[in-house]
Design a protein around this motif. Structure first.
Motif, short mmCIF file in Angstrom:
data_model
loop_
_atom_site.label_atom_id
_atom_site.label_comp_id
_atom_site.label_asym_id
_atom_site.label_seq_id
_atom_site.Cartn_x
_atom_site.Cartn_y
_atom_site.Cartn_z
N LYS A 1 10.21 -13.19 4.05
CA LYS A 1 11.11 -12.92 5.19
C LYS A 1 12.31 -12.10 4.72
O LYS A 1 13.06 -11.58 5.53
N ASP A 2 12.47 -11.96 3.40
CA ASP A 2 13.65 -11.28 2.87
C ASP A 2 13.43 -9.80 2.58
O ASP A 2 14.37 -9.06 2.34
N TYR A 3 12.17 -9.37 2.48
CA TYR A 3 11.94 -7.94 2.18
C TYR A 3 10.57 -7.47 2.68
O TYR A 3 9.65 -8.26 2.88
N SER A 4 10.50 -6.12 2.88
CA SER A 4 9.22 -5.46 3.16
C SER A 4 8.84 -4.68 1.90
O SER A 4 9.70 -4.37 1.07
N ILE A 5 7.53 -4.38 1.76
CA ILE A 5 7.07 -3.63 0.57
C ILE A 5 6.31 -2.40 1.05
O ILE A 5 5.32 -2.51 1.77
N GLU A 6 6.81 -1.24 0.64
CA GLU A 6 6.14 0.01 1.01
C GLU A 6 5.72 0.75 -0.26
O GLU A 6 6.48 0.82 -1.22
N MET A 7 4.49 1.25 -0.28
CA MET A 7 3.98 1.98 -1.44
C MET A 7 3.96 3.47 -1.10
O MET A 7 3.80 3.84 0.07
N ASN A 8 4.09 4.30 -2.13
CA ASN A 8 3.80 5.72 -1.92
C ASN A 8 2.42 5.97 -2.54
O ASN A 8 2.20 5.67 -3.70
N VAL A 9 1.51 6.45 -1.72
CA VAL A 9 0.12 6.66 -2.19
C VAL A 9 -0.08 8.15 -2.42
O VAL A 9 0.34 8.98 -1.61
N GLU A 10 -0.73 8.46 -3.56
CA GLU A 10 -1.05 9.86 -3.86
C GLU A 10 -2.57 10.02 -3.92
O GLU A 10 -3.26 9.10 -4.36
N ALA A 11 -3.05 11.18 -3.50
CA ALA A 11 -4.49 11.47 -3.62
C ALA A 11 -4.65 12.70 -4.51
O ALA A 11 -3.95 13.71 -4.32
N ILE B 1 -3.57 16.37 -3.74
CA ILE B 1 -3.87 16.91 -2.41
C ILE B 1 -2.79 16.49 -1.41
O ILE B 1 -2.42 17.25 -0.54
N LYS B 2 -2.35 15.26 -1.55
CA LYS B 2 -1.42 14.75 -0.51
C LYS B 2 -0.75 13.47 -1.01
O LYS B 2 -1.31 12.80 -1.88
N ASP B 3 0.41 13.15 -0.49
CA ASP B 3 0.94 11.79 -0.67
C ASP B 3 1.55 11.31 0.63
O ASP B 3 1.90 12.13 1.49
N TRP B 4 1.63 10.00 0.78
CA TRP B 4 2.14 9.42 2.03
C TRP B 4 2.65 8.00 1.75
O TRP B 4 2.33 7.43 0.68
N ASN B 5 3.38 7.46 2.69
CA ASN B 5 3.87 6.08 2.53
C ASN B 5 2.94 5.10 3.23
O ASN B 5 2.39 5.41 4.29
N TRP B 6 2.77 3.97 2.60
CA TRP B 6 1.88 2.91 3.14
C TRP B 6 2.70 1.62 3.22
O TRP B 6 3.13 1.10 2.18
N MET B 7 2.92 1.14 4.44
CA MET B 7 3.65 -0.12 4.62
C MET B 7 2.69 -1.26 4.27
O MET B 7 1.95 -1.76 5.12
N LEU B 8 2.68 -1.63 3.00
CA LEU B 8 1.73 -2.64 2.51
C LEU B 8 2.03 -4.02 3.11
O LEU B 8 1.13 -4.73 3.55
N ALA B 9 3.31 -4.37 3.10
CA ALA B 9 3.69 -5.69 3.61
C ALA B 9 4.97 -5.56 4.43
O ALA B 9 6.07 -5.49 3.87
#
Ligand SMILES: C[S@@+](CC[C@H](N)C(=O)[O-])C[C@H]1O[C@@H](n2cnc3c(N)ncnc32)[C@H](O)[C@@H]1O
Length: 268
Positions: A251-261, A236-244
């Motif tokens: 302090k060295d990185y951010s973690i972003e997931m791509n979520v699908e429905a 149906i859709k996908d989007w990015n989720w800034m998990l951390a």
């Protein structure tokens, strides 16, 4: 820290849930949500909008089952209760507030279950081949069966392989290579979907299979994902989720997931 410690003591959990860190992870997830609620809002809104859109087409709304229910950040309990007569939450560990809610409300049922079917076997793993044999065995079994007007798999699919891989690395003192990890994640994902397909009712899946790490300058330092076949489902859709965001996990990185429905095709 004190709140976390009190929650650890009072949250009911099986020895396996404690041993493999599910209890600890459940409590850390709640506190991460409290710290990151603002940046998580677009993700949570997507989950809730898709849930509301999905239930419009249901022929009836008597029962809903949520697999990997955790704290119900994605579809809050009041949304489930406003739309369904009976609610079943399934997880290895349920937060204290859901135990209290289930005691007060006979429409809410908690099922404590290992939906991946492998936790009790992890101690026996001595080699990658043992894990492959276990996966082969799991693929022949029925790991769960639910019947409901709607069955939601809530960001669970990508979690199922994590502990078995962690346990294998610990028991063999050897790190898995990326290709081995992807193969294992794919296998657990396929087994989950096979069992989900066999459940009776409309199914809605949220899954975070793709991850991006960025350094403090925003430069991508790692991306990863693995294939899973969603036969019988429509995306149906996908989007990015800034998990951390930066400084949450490191302090060295951010973690972003791509979520699908995905929604199951039957009855559409
Ligand atoms: C990312 S959280 C799900 C978020 C949740 N849907 C929400 O709305 O907040 C993943 C959940 O899957 C559960 N989980 C992981 N492995 C599991 C397993 N083998 N069986 C059952 N639940 C599992 C974890 O305990 C955790 O609560």
């Amino acid at each position: 820290m004190i709140r976390e410690a009190i929650e650890m003591i009072f949250t009911p959990a099986t020895p396996l849930a404690k041993k493999y860190g599910f209890l600890y992870h459940s409590i850390s997830l709640k506190h991460r949500y409290e710290r990151c609620e603002k940046v998580w809002l677009p993700h949570l809104k997507n989950c809730q909008d898709i849930f509301l859109q999905t239930i419009q087409d249901l022929p009836q709304k008597k029962s809903v089952v949520v697999l990997g229910s955790a704290h119900l950040h994605e579809i809050p309990l009041h949304l489930l209760a406003n739309n369904f007569e009976s609610i079943t939450l399934v997880d290895v560990v349920h937060p204290l507030k859901h135990h209290w809610a289930a005691k007060r409300n006979s429409r809410l049922k908690l099922v404590t279950l290992d939906l991946g079917g492998s936790l009790a076997e992890l101690e026996k793993l001595k080699s990658l081949q043992d894990l492959k044999n276990l996966i082969q065995d799991l693929s022949q079994k029925e790991l769960f069966h639910f019947e409901a007007d709607l069955i939601v798999s809530g960001n669970l699919l990508s979690q199922l392989a994590l502990l078995p891989m962690e346990a294998l690395e610990k028991y063999t003192s050897k790190n898995l290579i990326l290709e081995e990890k992807d193969e294992i994640c794919t296998a657990y994902g396929e087994i989950h979907l096979k069992n989900l397909r066999a459940c009776k009712g409309r199914k809605l899946v949220y899954t975070d299979r793709a991850v991006t790490y960025r350094d403090p300058e925003g430069k991508v330092t790692y991306t990863g994902s693995y294939p899973v076949h969603f036969d019988g489902f429509t995306k149906i859709k996908d989007w990015n989720w800034m998990l951390a965001p930066l400084k949450e996990a490191s302090k060295d990185y951010s973690i972003e997931m791509n979520v699908e429905a995905y929604i199951s095709n039957e009855g559409r």
